[in-house]
Motif scaffolding. Structure first.
Motif, short mmCIF file in Angstrom:
data_model
loop_
_atom_site.label_atom_id
_atom_site.label_comp_id
_atom_site.label_asym_id
_atom_site.label_seq_id
_atom_site.Cartn_x
_atom_site.Cartn_y
_atom_site.Cartn_z
N ASP A 127 0.87 -1.16 0.00
CA ASP A 127 0.00 0.00 0.00
C ASP A 127 0.91 1.22 0.00
N GLU A 128 1.04 1.82 -1.16
CA GLU A 128 2.05 2.87 -1.32
C GLU A 128 1.90 3.96 -0.26
N ALA A 129 0.64 4.32 0.04
CA ALA A 129 0.42 5.44 0.95
C ALA A 129 0.96 5.14 2.34
N SER A 130 1.02 3.86 2.69
CA SER A 130 1.41 3.54 4.06
C SER A 130 2.90 3.22 4.19
N LEU A 131 3.59 3.24 3.09
CA LEU A 131 4.97 2.79 3.15
C LEU A 131 5.91 3.83 3.73
N ALA A 132 6.72 3.40 4.63
CA ALA A 132 7.79 4.27 5.11
C ALA A 132 8.90 4.25 4.06
N GLU A 133 9.86 5.09 4.21
CA GLU A 133 10.93 5.19 3.21
C GLU A 133 11.62 3.84 3.01
N ASP A 134 11.85 3.15 4.11
CA ASP A 134 12.48 1.82 4.03
C ASP A 134 11.71 0.90 3.10
N ALA A 135 10.39 0.93 3.25
CA ALA A 135 9.56 0.03 2.47
C ALA A 135 9.52 0.46 1.01
N ARG A 136 9.50 1.77 0.77
CA ARG A 136 9.51 2.24 -0.63
C ARG A 136 10.81 1.83 -1.31
N HIS A 137 11.87 1.90 -0.55
CA HIS A 137 13.17 1.47 -1.05
C HIS A 137 13.11 -0.02 -1.43
N LEU A 138 12.51 -0.81 -0.55
CA LEU A 138 12.38 -2.25 -0.81
C LEU A 138 11.49 -2.50 -2.03
N ARG A 139 10.41 -1.73 -2.13
CA ARG A 139 9.51 -1.89 -3.27
C ARG A 139 10.24 -1.64 -4.59
N ARG A 140 11.06 -0.58 -4.59
CA ARG A 140 11.81 -0.26 -5.81
C ARG A 140 12.80 -1.39 -6.13
N ALA A 141 13.41 -1.93 -5.09
CA ALA A 141 14.36 -3.03 -5.30
C ALA A 141 13.64 -4.25 -5.88
N LEU A 142 12.44 -4.54 -5.33
CA LEU A 142 11.67 -5.69 -5.82
C LEU A 142 11.31 -5.50 -7.29
N ASP A 143 11.02 -4.27 -7.66
CA ASP A 143 10.66 -4.00 -9.06
C ASP A 143 11.82 -4.29 -10.01
N GLN A 144 13.02 -4.33 -9.46
CA GLN A 144 14.19 -4.55 -10.32
C GLN A 144 14.44 -6.03 -10.60
N ILE A 145 13.78 -6.91 -9.87
CA ILE A 145 14.06 -8.33 -10.11
C ILE A 145 12.99 -8.91 -11.04
N PRO A 146 13.30 -9.96 -11.78
CA PRO A 146 12.33 -10.53 -12.72
C PRO A 146 11.02 -10.90 -12.03
N GLU A 147 9.92 -10.71 -12.75
CA GLU A 147 8.60 -10.92 -12.16
C GLU A 147 8.42 -12.34 -11.63
N ALA A 148 8.91 -13.32 -12.38
CA ALA A 148 8.73 -14.72 -11.94
C ALA A 148 9.39 -14.94 -10.58
N GLN A 149 10.56 -14.34 -10.39
CA GLN A 149 11.25 -14.49 -9.09
C GLN A 149 10.48 -13.73 -8.01
N ARG A 150 10.00 -12.55 -8.36
CA ARG A 150 9.28 -11.73 -7.36
C ARG A 150 8.02 -12.46 -6.89
N ARG A 151 7.32 -13.11 -7.81
CA ARG A 151 6.07 -13.79 -7.43
C ARG A 151 6.36 -14.94 -6.47
N VAL A 152 7.44 -15.66 -6.71
CA VAL A 152 7.79 -16.76 -5.80
C VAL A 152 8.07 -16.20 -4.40
N LEU A 153 8.84 -15.11 -4.33
CA LEU A 153 9.17 -14.54 -3.02
C LEU A 153 7.91 -14.10 -2.28
N LEU A 154 7.00 -13.45 -2.98
CA LEU A 154 5.81 -12.92 -2.31
C LEU A 154 4.84 -14.04 -1.91
N LEU A 155 4.71 -15.05 -2.77
CA LEU A 155 3.82 -16.18 -2.41
C LEU A 155 4.36 -16.93 -1.20
#
Lengths: 201, 250
Positions: A127-155
């Motif tokens: 939830d972008e609105a609730s993210l602290a800077e740390d979390a936004r940083h993590l979100r940006r990092a997650l966006d940099q990895i391939p989607e297939a890998q990201r989906r496995v991590l989140l599931l």
């Protein structure tokens, strides 16, 4: 020392104890330190548990179990091995996965309906609105990895799925799931490094 | 036979807690003799646990912290009242052992005429705890958590059992009280439900029967059985506690 996790955005006075100090005090039976740690991290841990259980009552019961464990095991925390929020999340999540395994097995044994589907507002872990800077940083990092890998991590992390459940959900061979999990985490770690050009922009 | 690379590939799922029990235990055995894998796992775990920051914070209900404090107090009370049957894990064992030592010290403060008798009691208890500690930490013993079902929400327990001998001890908390004369009964549940032993809270140990052999997955269940029964062939009602899939024995 600063706090971490979602509370990083909250102002902290110089006299406010760090997480390591709080956990040391808790290991000695200090309930005031326990209350401070609870105020600091109960919300983020409950958010995680609601993501895993998709049920607020179950998640709050598990939050209680987790904090009882934190009280008992505070002496195990070693600041040299990682941040307190990571340790707290591991304690809470391990208990939750045990419980989830029991719940899923019971569903299978009694052939009842599965757990309620994930509510729409909880489908996106971010939830972008609730993210602290740390979390936004993590979100940006997650966006940099391939989607297939990201989906496995989140599931795996937010739904507590086992390897075979992830493979089934994604229609991917088990070996590929393993590979995505390892490479995804390694890539995420690399992308979170302080000198990474994209994420720290 | 898995190779080093096979184990290495599994490190990511292990860091996320998603590896199947049998493979996880095999990997953990490999980690004991593989510092490179151990080092990589530590890094992956630290990264995985950082994902918590993506969860949307949700404030717990206002009374929750009070409930947690009451739970801590209740556990302390349970430990004293049902000692030693209220141990929950190795770590609480250490805590409870410290409590027992503190109790011994407290006994020293009471008047002299009470001292010897109480000290004897405390020493008997400490000796009993030592025996329990030796059992639950011995190499062949597996510790399995059990959780309360809807019939016993809030109850939980840990079953320490030795696969080779079937010997078990159950450490429980917030258990529903059986009807007068009734008993608790353990079950091994796989493709069928088999009785595995009966016990009371006064004597929460015994010898398991009916443990599956080989790699057949199973869970433990616990039911309440009515007065006049020693052990029944089928549960008379639903389970009050159930475990997750039981890992293969150490």
């Amino acid at each position: 020392m600063g706090t971490d996790g979602q509370s990083a955005a909250r102002a902290m006075t110089p006299s406010e104890p760090g997480d390591g100090e709080l956990l040391s005090a808790i290991a000695q039976g200090d309930r005031q330190a326990y209350a401070t740690l609870y105020q600091r991290y109960a919300s983020i841990l409950l958010g995680l548990l609601i993501r895993i259980f998709r049920d607020r009552t179950e998640a709050e019961d598990m939050l209680q179990e987790a904090f009882v464990q934190i009280w008992k095991r505070a002496g195990d925390f070693d600041e040299r091995r990682g941040r307190a929020i990571h340790w707290l999340a591991t304690v809470a999540r391990n208990r939750a996965l045990d419980r989830l395994s029991t719940l899923r097995l019971r569903e299978r044994l009694t052939a009842r309906q599965p757990l309620d589907p994930l509510p729409e507002e909880l489908r996106d872990p971010v939830d972008e609105a609730s993210l602290a800077e740390d979390a936004r940083h993590l979100r940006r990092a997650l966006d940099q990895i391939p989607e297939a890998q990201r989906r496995v991590l989140l599931l795996a992390y937010f739904e507590g799925l086992s390897q075979s459940e992830i493979a089934e959900r994604l229609g991917t061979p088990l070996g590929t799931v393993k590979s995505h999990a390892r490479l995804g985490l390694a890539r995420l770690r690399e992308t979170l490094a302080p000198d990474h050009p994209v994420v720290r922009k | 036979m898995r190779t080093h690379d096979d184990y290495r590939q599994a490190l990511g799922l292990h860091a996320l807690g998603s590896l199947a029990d049998a493979e996880r235990m095999e990997l953990e055995s490999h980690l004991e003799s593989c510092p490179p894998c151990l080092g990589e796992l530590a890094e992956l775990r630290e990264t995985a646990s950082g994902l918590v920051k993506l969860a949307k914070p949700v404030a717990p209900s206002p009374e929750r912290f009070e409930k947690i404090l009451r739970a801590l107090d209740a556990e302390s009370d349970t430990t004293v009242r049902r000692f030693p049957g209220a141990l929950h894990s190795r770590r609480p064992f250490v805590w409870t052992a410290r409590f027992a030592v503190a109790a011994v010290i407290a006994f020293l403060l009471v008047s002299e005429w009470q001292l010897l008798g109480r000290l004897d009691d405390a020493l008997v208890q400490v000796e009993r705890m030592r025996a329990i500690g030796a059992f639950v930490t011995s190499p062949g013993v597996t510790m399995v958590p059990l959780w309360g079902t809807d019939a016993a929400r809030g109850a939980h327990a840990k079953l320490a059992y030795e696969h080779a001998t079937g010997r078990y001890m159950l450490f429980s908390s917030h258990m529903p009280v059986p009807p007068k004369g009734g008993r608790y009964q353990l079950w091994v549940i796989s493709d069928q439900v088999r009785p595995a032993g009966a016990f009371s809270l006064d004597s929460p140990d015994g010898t398991l029967r009916s443990l599956p052999r080989g790699d057949q997955p199973f869970v433990f269940g616990l039911s309440l059985e009515p007065e006049g029964t020693t052990e029944v062939a089928e549960p008379s009602a639903g389970m009050i506690l159930m475990s997750g899939l039981v890992p293969e024995p150490r």
